[in-house]
Design a protein around this motif. Sequence first.
Motif, mmCIF file in Angstrom:
data_model
loop_
_atom_site.group_PDB
_atom_site.id
_atom_site.type_symbol
_atom_site.label_atom_id
_atom_site.label_comp_id
_atom_site.label_asym_id
_atom_site.label_seq_id
_atom_site.Cartn_x
_atom_site.Cartn_y
_atom_site.Cartn_z
ATOM 1 N N GLU A 68 0.814 -1.207 0.000
ATOM 2 C CA GLU A 68 0.000 0.000 0.000
ATOM 3 C C GLU A 68 0.852 1.264 0.000
ATOM 4 O OE1 GLU A 68 -2.593 0.631 3.351
ATOM 5 O OE2 GLU A 68 -3.790 2.110 2.240
ATOM 6 N N ILE A 69 0.434 2.211 -0.820
ATOM 7 C CA ILE A 69 1.076 3.528 -0.854
ATOM 8 C C ILE A 69 -0.023 4.571 -0.711
ATOM 9 C CG2 ILE A 69 2.212 5.173 -2.411
ATOM 10 C CD1 ILE A 69 3.603 2.495 -3.516
ATOM 11 N N VAL A 70 0.196 5.529 0.170
ATOM 12 C CA VAL A 70 -0.802 6.578 0.376
ATOM 13 C C VAL A 70 -0.221 7.890 -0.122
ATOM 14 C CG1 VAL A 70 -2.127 7.844 2.108
ATOM 15 C CG2 VAL A 70 -1.846 5.360 2.308
ATOM 16 N N ILE A 71 -1.022 8.612 -0.901
ATOM 17 C CA ILE A 71 -0.528 9.850 -1.517
ATOM 18 C C ILE A 71 -1.671 10.865 -1.587
ATOM 19 C CG2 ILE A 71 -0.894 8.860 -3.833
ATOM 20 C CD1 ILE A 71 1.482 10.494 -4.850
ATOM 21 N N ASN A 72 -1.319 12.110 -1.531
ATOM 22 C CA ASN A 72 -2.297 13.191 -1.646
ATOM 23 C C ASN A 72 -3.015 13.107 -3.000
ATOM 24 O OD1 ASN A 72 -2.806 16.032 -2.778
ATOM 25 N ND2 ASN A 72 -2.715 16.374 -0.564
ATOM 26 N N GLN A 73 -4.338 13.266 -2.988
ATOM 27 C CA GLN A 73 -5.115 13.112 -4.230
ATOM 28 C C GLN A 73 -4.691 14.091 -5.319
ATOM 29 O OE1 GLN A 73 -9.397 12.830 -4.070
ATOM 30 N NE2 GLN A 73 -9.384 11.696 -2.140
ATOM 31 N N SER A 74 -4.457 15.349 -4.956
ATOM 32 C CA SER A 74 -4.137 16.316 -6.010
ATOM 33 C C SER A 74 -2.721 16.108 -6.543
ATOM 34 C CB SER A 74 -4.348 17.760 -5.533
ATOM 35 O OG SER A 74 -3.431 18.075 -4.525
ATOM 36 N N VAL A 75 -1.827 15.624 -5.705
ATOM 37 C CA VAL A 75 -0.468 15.300 -6.167
ATOM 38 C C VAL A 75 -0.537 14.142 -7.172
ATOM 39 C CG1 VAL A 75 1.774 14.348 -5.475
ATOM 40 C CG2 VAL A 75 0.712 16.159 -4.103
ATOM 41 N N PHE A 76 -1.357 13.138 -6.833
ATOM 42 C CA PHE A 76 -1.491 11.986 -7.727
ATOM 43 C C PHE A 76 -2.174 12.390 -9.037
ATOM 44 C CE2 PHE A 76 -3.440 7.865 -8.998
ATOM 45 C CZ PHE A 76 -2.263 7.185 -9.202
ATOM 46 N N SER A 77 -3.205 13.216 -8.911
ATOM 47 C CA SER A 77 -3.920 13.703 -10.090
ATOM 48 C C SER A 77 -2.967 14.457 -11.019
ATOM 49 C CB SER A 77 -5.053 14.626 -9.630
ATOM 50 O OG SER A 77 -5.626 15.286 -10.723
ATOM 51 N N ASN A 78 -2.084 15.263 -10.421
ATOM 52 C CA ASN A 78 -1.121 16.019 -11.210
ATOM 53 C C ASN A 78 -0.109 15.117 -11.919
ATOM 54 O OD1 ASN A 78 -0.047 18.555 -12.085
ATOM 55 N ND2 ASN A 78 1.678 18.207 -10.688
ATOM 56 N N MET A 79 0.287 14.027 -11.254
ATOM 57 C CA MET A 79 1.201 13.063 -11.903
ATOM 58 C C MET A 79 0.553 12.501 -13.161
ATOM 59 S SD MET A 79 2.868 10.636 -8.952
ATOM 60 C CE MET A 79 4.426 10.272 -9.778
ATOM 61 N N ILE A 80 -0.748 12.190 -13.055
ATOM 62 C CA ILE A 80 -1.459 11.636 -14.210
ATOM 63 C C ILE A 80 -1.545 12.680 -15.313
ATOM 64 C CG2 ILE A 80 -3.621 10.644 -15.039
ATOM 65 C CD1 ILE A 80 -4.129 9.662 -12.141
ATOM 66 N N LYS A 81 -1.928 13.897 -14.934
ATOM 67 C CA LYS A 81 -2.077 14.977 -15.921
ATOM 68 C C LYS A 81 -0.786 15.193 -16.710
ATOM 69 C CE LYS A 81 -1.731 19.655 -15.436
ATOM 70 N NZ LYS A 81 -1.937 20.973 -14.835
ATOM 71 N N MET A 82 0.354 15.145 -16.002
ATOM 72 C CA MET A 82 1.618 15.482 -16.651
ATOM 73 C C MET A 82 2.196 14.355 -17.504
ATOM 74 S SD MET A 82 3.455 18.139 -14.090
ATOM 75 C CE MET A 82 4.152 19.042 -15.470
ATOM 76 N N THR A 83 1.629 13.164 -17.412
ATOM 77 C CA THR A 83 2.192 12.046 -18.183
ATOM 78 C C THR A 83 1.164 11.376 -19.108
ATOM 79 O OG1 THR A 83 1.705 10.562 -16.333
ATOM 80 C CG2 THR A 83 3.918 11.494 -16.418
ATOM 81 N N ASN A 84 -0.113 11.422 -18.732
ATOM 82 C CA ASN A 84 -1.116 10.619 -19.440
ATOM 83 C C ASN A 84 -1.242 10.964 -20.927
ATOM 84 O OD1 ASN A 84 -4.299 9.636 -19.806
ATOM 85 N ND2 ASN A 84 -3.084 8.414 -18.401
ATOM 86 N N PHE A 85 -0.984 12.228 -21.281
ATOM 87 C CA PHE A 85 -1.099 12.629 -22.696
ATOM 88 C C PHE A 85 -0.101 11.891 -23.577
ATOM 89 C CE2 PHE A 85 2.213 15.322 -21.022
ATOM 90 C CZ PHE A 85 3.122 15.422 -22.065
ATOM 91 N N ALA A 86 0.959 11.326 -22.980
ATOM 92 C CA ALA A 86 1.986 10.647 -23.774
ATOM 93 C C ALA A 86 1.791 9.134 -23.801
ATOM 94 C CB ALA A 86 3.372 11.002 -23.237
ATOM 95 N N VAL A 87 0.684 8.642 -23.262
ATOM 96 C CA VAL A 87 0.398 7.201 -23.325
ATOM 97 C C VAL A 87 0.067 6.834 -24.768
ATOM 98 C CG1 VAL A 87 -1.274 5.424 -22.642
ATOM 99 C CG2 VAL A 87 -0.366 7.011 -20.932
ATOM 100 N N SER A 88 0.558 5.712 -25.214
ATOM 101 C CA SER A 88 0.297 5.277 -26.584
ATOM 102 C C SER A 88 -1.148 4.811 -26.753
ATOM 103 C CB SER A 88 1.243 4.132 -26.942
ATOM 104 O OG SER A 88 0.915 3.621 -28.208
#
Lengths: 366, 366
Positions: free
Chosen positions: A125-145
């Motif tokens: 289990e890893i616990v992380i702040n929701q907005s920090v996690f959301s930002n990680m997705i935002k900054m990388t998801n556009f480059a998913v194939s």
Amino acid sequence: MKFTINQREMIYALNILTRAISTKTTMEILKGIFIEAKANHLTMKTNDLSMSIIIEIPALVEEEGVTVIESYLFNDIIRKLPDDAITIEKKTDHISLICSQSKYKLLMMDDETFPKVPEQTDGVEIVINQSVFSNMIKMTNFAVSRDETRAILTGSLLEVKNNVMKMVSIDGYNIAIKKVVLQDAPDASVIVPGRTLNEIQKIIGYNVDDEISLVIGSNYITFEFDNVKIISKVLEGEYIKYEQVIESEFGIEVDVDNREFYDAIDRAALMANKSRSYIVIFDFEKDQVTISSQSEIGQAKEEVEINNTGKNIRIGFNPNYLMKALRVIEDEELVLRMTSPVRPCFIQPKNNDSYEYYLVPIRINQ
Amino acid sequence: MKFTINQREMIYALNILTRAISTKTTMEILKGIFIEAKANHLTMKTNDLSMSIIIEIPALVEEEGVTVIESYLFNDIIRKLPDDAITIEKKTDHISLICSQSKYKLLMMDDETFPKVPEQTDGVEIVINQSVFSNMIKMTNFAVSRDETRAILTGSLLEVKNNVMKMVSIDGYNIAIKKVVLQDAPDASVIVPGRTLNEIQKIIGYNVDDEISLVIGSNYITFEFDNVKIISKVLEGEYIKYEQVIESEFGIEVDVDNREFYDAIDRAALMANKSRSYIVIFDFEKDQVTISSQSEIGQAKEEVEINNTGKNIRIGFNPNYLMKALRVIEDEELVLRMTSPVRPCFIQPKNNDSYEYYLVPIRINQ
């Protein structure tokens, strides 16, 4: 089964649940929302076979039971009802819905055929702040194939090592990497479908200060926050060895204002997209980059001030890829690092090395 | 030709001018914007052969002349430029556009082949408040026919008689009539293409207190307001004798709250549209109307309080037509008048007889 729930509560639940309803499926039951009424709450589930969403909401339960309701029409009706109490009851051959002066009979789907939500049996289990996690997705998801022929790249690598969590997306033209520092997090590595991450970003929102729990297992990853639980399959196989294409030595280093650079590319892209060449040429000189493009009906030339500490370079990029990356970087200043017109360009916020973006250039006639 | 103009001024002009650019034309020149620079202003024109728009805006003209620029790319570029001065110059084989650090070369079209704006040689003038005219269009335009096989009904009848201006739209299923009282207006009658009226409504907006001048001729109608002039062809032929289908005696008269009635129909329509039957059944009783519909996956039943001074009636309507009319009526209370399940239903705001709407019912199995 009979329960009463407020229209707003139900809309809240549907907003989340419909994210695991597939619009394209031929399996009718996957268009259903599973509802279990028990004690003083409802457990509602959707499942598109790759991802399941489970949500618990309080309700006035008069009679316990389960049912599955077709989601599309149900969703539309609930949204148009007044903000009032809704009573839903399972009858012999249909579902009855009553709200104020509105009475609906709805198709009842066979709850026995609703696919089981998978049991996740292992994981850390890893616990992380929701907005920090959301930002990680935002900054990388556009480059998913989006290319299903290399299925592994339709997911993002999520890796925790020495208390640093890294999310990596690659589509063959660009690589986006976002890192955050965690405290006392166990090491883990998993490939999460890009679509799952995209849906989760939409559900948790961007400005939420609460935490999200990730349980990373070998076959599934579970996300849990508030009263919502999302269980997603992970992608099997080994992720691409992206470190090999990344270089650490760059002869050219350019500082540029993100907004000015973006706006100039945005205009030059109009011409490049008109010709369907999707090429914009960048001439990086000492104090200035000239951004140019052409089509059968015209030419664009934009100039932006820069600070280049290396030699001059002429390099071509697909402006649409580049703009996607610049859009997710909120920092005002950027650093671009380049080696040659055929090697990836490395882009990073000037004062923030937690984000790395690499873009493969387009070969141009010199 | 060389002139300088502010980006905002140019956007204002383009917002209006592009409404007479046809997206579907195969005549390339019709995608062009004609620009004439003269003294201290520009005259810009577009023309889709059915409608021409002419607009005058101030500009710093260094060299007079004319040109035609392809509108799509030009429009996109102008919008993305900074709010700054734009200098446009006609060169030997292209148009040069310079704004701050942006330089564009654009295709120059042949201004000789740009279609002439028609000369309107006859007509009577009517002056009316812009927002009043806009509202007339809003309340009738939704009922204009899209069926090109009865071309005359793709236009709205605009008629002035005894200082009353009437706008009438008919599409075979519904009739919408809006009247306004004018002062000292000459009699006139003309059929204006529905598309022209729709575009004019978008241009003049809804809350403008200025006046618009209509010059109604036998072949053209000219609309003039602010610095804009729109010349449209009128439709030739005789308009349908709609008075014949309208009855003046109704056995049934129902008062209903517009919003409650609309919301109930909106929900029942979900079921009717799902089945693609597009039928909603209305059972008007003394104090209540029951609105019902069904599809293969359910049934809807809505109840709304009414005051019916006639006998009970069961009647079917296409809910999508009905909702279009209810949406444009801003009054809270409505009167519905009916004769039989096969004769048109007449709808009017309770305290405002300047608007009339007739809807043909759908025959249902009793």
